[in-house]
Design an enzyme around this catalytic site. Structure first.
Site, PDB file in Angstrom:
ATOM      1  N   LYS A  17       0.981  -1.103   0.023  1.00 58.51           N
ATOM      2  CA  LYS A  17      -0.048  -0.245   0.089  1.00 58.51           C
ATOM      3  C   LYS A  17       0.926   1.294  -0.045  1.00 58.51           C
ATOM      4  O   LYS A  17       0.709   2.279  -0.415  1.00 58.51           O
ATOM      5  CB  LYS A  17      -0.777   0.036   1.393  1.00 58.51           C
ATOM      6  CG  LYS A  17      -2.334  -0.245   0.987  1.00 58.51           C
ATOM      7  CD  LYS A  17      -3.095  -0.138   2.217  1.00 58.51           C
ATOM      8  CE  LYS A  17      -2.344  -0.448   3.542  1.00 58.51           C
ATOM      9  NZ  LYS A  17      -2.623  -0.883   4.585  1.00 58.51           N
ATOM     10  N   GLY A  18       1.978   1.166   0.831  1.00 55.48           N
ATOM     11  CA  GLY A  18       2.730   2.263   0.808  1.00 55.48           C
ATOM     12  C   GLY A  18       3.467   2.612  -0.544  1.00 55.48           C
ATOM     13  O   GLY A  18       3.496   3.861  -0.846  1.00 55.48           O
ATOM     14  N   GLU A 150      -8.400  -1.762  15.387  1.00 53.85           N
ATOM     15  CA  GLU A 150      -7.861  -0.553  15.676  1.00 53.85           C
ATOM     16  C   GLU A 150      -7.990   0.625  14.550  1.00 53.85           C
ATOM     17  O   GLU A 150      -7.914   1.683  14.830  1.00 53.85           O
ATOM     18  CB  GLU A 150      -6.287  -0.802  15.707  1.00 53.85           C
ATOM     19  CG  GLU A 150      -5.711  -1.510  16.759  1.00 53.85           C
ATOM     20  CD  GLU A 150      -5.655  -3.213  16.446  1.00 53.85           C
ATOM     21  OE1 GLU A 150      -6.390  -3.331  15.460  1.00 53.85           O
ATOM     22  OE2 GLU A 150      -4.958  -4.009  17.014  1.00 53.85           O
ATOM     23  N   GLN A 193     -13.484  -9.446  -2.162  1.00 49.49           N
ATOM     24  CA  GLN A 193     -14.962  -9.188  -2.216  1.00 49.49           C
ATOM     25  C   GLN A 193     -15.460  -9.052  -0.709  1.00 49.49           C
ATOM     26  O   GLN A 193     -16.300  -8.097  -0.418  1.00 49.49           O
ATOM     27  CB  GLN A 193     -15.928 -10.630  -2.591  1.00 49.49           C
ATOM     28  CG  GLN A 193     -15.721 -10.850  -4.324  1.00 49.49           C
ATOM     29  CD  GLN A 193     -16.625 -12.275  -4.646  1.00 49.49           C
ATOM     30  OE1 GLN A 193     -17.424 -12.382  -4.002  1.00 49.49           O
ATOM     31  NE2 GLN A 193     -16.173 -12.741  -5.574  1.00 49.49           N
ATOM     32  N   CYS A 383      26.287   3.627  11.880  1.00 47.31           N
ATOM     33  CA  CYS A 383      26.022   3.977  13.401  1.00 47.31           C
ATOM     34  C   CYS A 383      26.351   2.840  14.440  1.00 47.31           C
ATOM     35  O   CYS A 383      27.882   2.848  14.491  1.00 47.31           O
ATOM     36  CB  CYS A 383      24.584   4.065  13.482  1.00 47.31           C
ATOM     37  SG  CYS A 383      24.011   4.996  15.031  1.00 47.31           S
ATOM     38  N   HIS A 508      22.789   7.989   9.404  1.00 45.90           N
ATOM     39  CA  HIS A 508      22.475   6.955   8.595  1.00 45.90           C
ATOM     40  C   HIS A 508      22.073   7.964   7.292  1.00 45.90           C
ATOM     41  O   HIS A 508      21.096   8.302   6.919  1.00 45.90           O
ATOM     42  CB  HIS A 508      21.029   6.690   9.416  1.00 45.90           C
ATOM     43  CG  HIS A 508      21.168   5.917  10.774  1.00 45.90           C
ATOM     44  ND1 HIS A 508      21.146   4.528  10.553  1.00 45.90           N
ATOM     45  CD2 HIS A 508      21.242   6.342  11.765  1.00 45.90           C
ATOM     46  CE1 HIS A 508      21.004   4.093  11.876  1.00 45.90           C
ATOM     47  NE2 HIS A 508      21.320   5.215  12.732  1.00 45.90           N
ATOM     48  N   GLU A 510      21.458   6.597   4.460  1.00 43.50           N
ATOM     49  CA  GLU A 510      20.653   5.877   3.769  1.00 43.50           C
ATOM     50  C   GLU A 510      19.225   6.669   3.821  1.00 43.50           C
ATOM     51  O   GLU A 510      18.459   6.488   2.787  1.00 43.50           O
ATOM     52  CB  GLU A 510      20.156   4.329   4.150  1.00 43.50           C
ATOM     53  CG  GLU A 510      19.694   4.117   5.775  1.00 43.50           C
ATOM     54  CD  GLU A 510      20.640   4.271   6.751  1.00 43.50           C
ATOM     55  OE1 GLU A 510      21.914   4.762   6.504  1.00 43.50           O
ATOM     56  OE2 GLU A 510      20.226   3.774   7.862  1.00 43.50           O
TER      57      GLU A 510
HETATM   58  N1  GLN Z   1      22.904   1.529  19.461  1.00 42.12           N
HETATM   59  C1  GLN Z   1      23.996   2.457  19.313  1.00 42.12           C
HETATM   60  C2  GLN Z   1      23.609   3.618  19.852  1.00 42.12           C
HETATM   61  O1  GLN Z   1      22.287   3.890  20.304  1.00 42.12           O
HETATM   62  C3  GLN Z   1      23.577   2.669  17.687  1.00 42.12           C
HETATM   63  C4  GLN Z   1      22.443   3.049  17.105  1.00 42.12           C
HETATM   64  C5  GLN Z   1      22.001   2.699  15.620  1.00 42.12           C
HETATM   65  O2  GLN Z   1      22.639   1.741  15.282  1.00 42.12           O
HETATM   66  N2  GLN Z   1      20.896   3.417  15.134  1.00 42.12           N
HETATM   67  O3  GLN Z   1      24.455   4.700  19.750  1.00 42.12           O
END
Ligand code: GLN
Length: 532
Positions: A17-18, A150, A193, A383, A508, A510
């Site tokens: 759906k997204g 919900e 249906q 991270c 991040h 990404e």
């Molecule tokens: N657990 C780690 C922190 O809190 C890394 C978090 C993550 O990878 N988003 O810093």
């Protein structure tokens, strides 16, 4: 006047759906209309931040630090816009608001009820986002499946909005699964249906039906869906499985969804400009070179846990003309001796050390990192990935025995990764990490600078721990250099000298990668892995 498109789902969740919502948005946007998109999640959590990725897939982080549903990622990638945390509405958020108002005395004298108080709160949240975004069209995807307990207040609010805004102000798109029986090869419409009936019981008549199927459905099935769904045959469109998903808007356009949308919403029709998307899909199809990437993590059984990273790799791949082939390495399997990391890593061209939380699988990850570093494979740590690259380096290169992050071992003699200063004293779990887009200063002459080619970068964050600045001198003198520093003064990016590409970032990247604008971090990583 702003228009609303509600997208509901039938038969089961996880239908795509997204993607449908994002594709409808893209069609409108490519006709020159401004669009924003809201995801409604009927669970009682206030946001997705407190959920395990196995429950819900990845937590998508917005610029303003919202910990949201992964569908916001689809919207951002297709629509190339930045959304706010407010674009994700949950039952938790709505009730929190209603109960706070009740305690404040805003409803003094009244009995507070689901209708009208909760439904009014839902409508007002949706309208507030519409107002703030000043979009021409607001898409509202209702998570879950029609008939879920919900979801009822949200569907009731949607029904009321149609009444209030009129049939050209609000339209309904219903996405249903049309399964195919493997024994007879026959498409079945019965589950669809039932979901039409369920919608009708709530008082919603779809304007458009999107039939999701593995393969294209035939005309007979389409007519049957139209009959039971109470719409015209041309108002049933088919969205069958495709790779890449970025082809879905093109498939919908081929079935006239652009015209249906504008005519139903009373908007002027303009020929959509989908040129870049056609090109993107063609490029993807024409790629023959593959690059094998190890994905080292501990939520590998559910690939949605790392959705934005998978997409970011795909975007870079399309850009560079290579197809990433993912090799999943489950850290807990390595830890338990079920998987030999050397064997796996020898067979890949590069590796991503995935983000994560908590101690499960950590020793397995550290072991894999050691193998990767020694074999000299291009590596991207994200991270927790970066943090564990530092832990591994401290133990095996600096000789700091039992070096660790205090997240895993609070009593480690060498806390090379430690709790952020601002996190000390934080006890409430929801929404309290270091979140959202935050600046880092990139150091000239580093790999980080070669990647970003600018001095200040804003990437999105979600963490409580950071690389302990006390160990930076030792790390740097052994060749593990800082590539960027946060404005608070701790290392944001690290890179190993003399290695083709051994790079980790606290952020991040990404989340900001878009199909037509891939993240430079992923592009450079993939370039190194594919030896381009
Ligand atoms: N657990 C780690 C922190 O809190 C890394 C978090 C993550 O990878 N988003 O810093």
């Amino acid at each position: 006047m702003v228009k609303y498109v509600f997208i509901t789902g039938g038969v089961l969740s996880g239908l795509g759906k997204g993607i449908t919502t994002a594709s409808v948005g893209l069609l409108l946007r490519s006709m020159g209309y401004s669009v924003t998109s809201i995801k409604i999640d009927p669970y009682v959590n206030v946001d997705a931040g407190t959920m395990n990725p196995y429950m819900h897939g990845e937590v998508f982080v917005t610029e303003d630090g919202g910990e949201t549903d992964l569908d916001l990622g689809h919207y951002e990638r297709f629509l190339d816009i930045n959304l706010s945390k407010d674009n994700n509405i949950t039952t938790g958020k709505i009730y929190l608001e209603v109960i706070t108002k009740e305690r404040r005395g805003d409803y003094l004298g009244q009995t507070v009820q689901i209708i009208p108080h909760v439904t009014d709160e839902i409508k007002s949240k949706i309208r507030e986002i519409a107002r703030r975004s000043s979009a021409d069209v607001v898409l509202v995807e209702v998570g879950g499946t029609v008939g879920d307990i919900e979801g009822l207040p949200f569907l009731e609010a949607a029904r009321q909005m149609r009444l209030e805004e009129g049939s050209r102000g609000v339209i309904f798109v219903h996405v249903v699964l049309v399964p195919k029986l493997s024994t007879t090869g026959e498409f079945k419409t019965k589950p669809a249906q039932h979901s039409f009936q369920e919608l009708r019981r709530i008082g919603i008549q779809p304007d458009l039906i999107v039939a999701r199927s593995e393969r294209p459905i035939d005309g007979g099935i389409r007519s049957k869906l139209a009959l039971f769904g109470n719409v015209g045959v041309e108002e049933v469109v088919n969205s069958y499985d495709v790779d890449p998903v970025y082809e879905v808007p093109l498939i919908l356009k081929n079935q006239g969804v652009d015209r249906l949308l504008t005519s139903k919403l009373g908007l002027e029709y303009r020929e959509p400009d989908l040129g870049p998307w056609v090109e993107l899909v063609e490029r993807y199809r024409s790629i023959s070179k593959t690059v094998r990437i190890a994905m080292v993590g501990k939520y590998t059984a559910l690939k949605d846990s790392y959705l934005s990273i998978i997409e970011a790799l795909k975007h870079s791949g399309i850009h560079l003309g290579v197809k990433p082939q993912l090799v999943w390495v489950e850290a807990t399997d390595v830890e338990a001796g079920r998987v030999d990391p050397k064997e796996v890593i020898e067979g890949v061209d590069g590796a991503v050390i995935l983000p994560g939380f908590g101690s499960r699988g950590v020793e397995g990850k550290v072991r894999v990192i050691e193998v990767i570093r020694e074999l000299g494979k291009p590596t991207l740590g994200i991270c927790f990935g970066l943090q564990l690259m530092v832990v591994e380096f401290a133990r095996n290169v600096l000789g700091l025995e039992r070096a660790n992050t205090t997240e895993v071992d609070p009593n480690t003699p060498h806390p090379v990764v430690d709790l952020l200063e601002m996190q000390r004293g934080v006890v409430v779990k929801g929404g309290t990490m270091r979140l959202g887009a935050l600046p880092a200063r990139v150091i000239k002459g580093t790999l980080a600078y070669r990647i970003y080619q600018t001095e200040v970068v804003y990437e999105r964050h979600r963490h409580r721990y950071h690389i302990n600045p006390h160990y930076v001198d030792a790390l740097e003198s052994a060749g593990f250099r800082v590539g960027a520093v946060s404005f608070e003064g701790f290392p944001e990016m690290m890179e190993l000298q003399g290695h083709r590409f051994y790079f980790g970032t606290q952020a991040h990247p990404e989340y900001k990668s878009r199909p037509l604008k891939p993240s430079p971090v992923f592009v450079e990583f993939l370039k190194a892995s594919a030896r381009l």
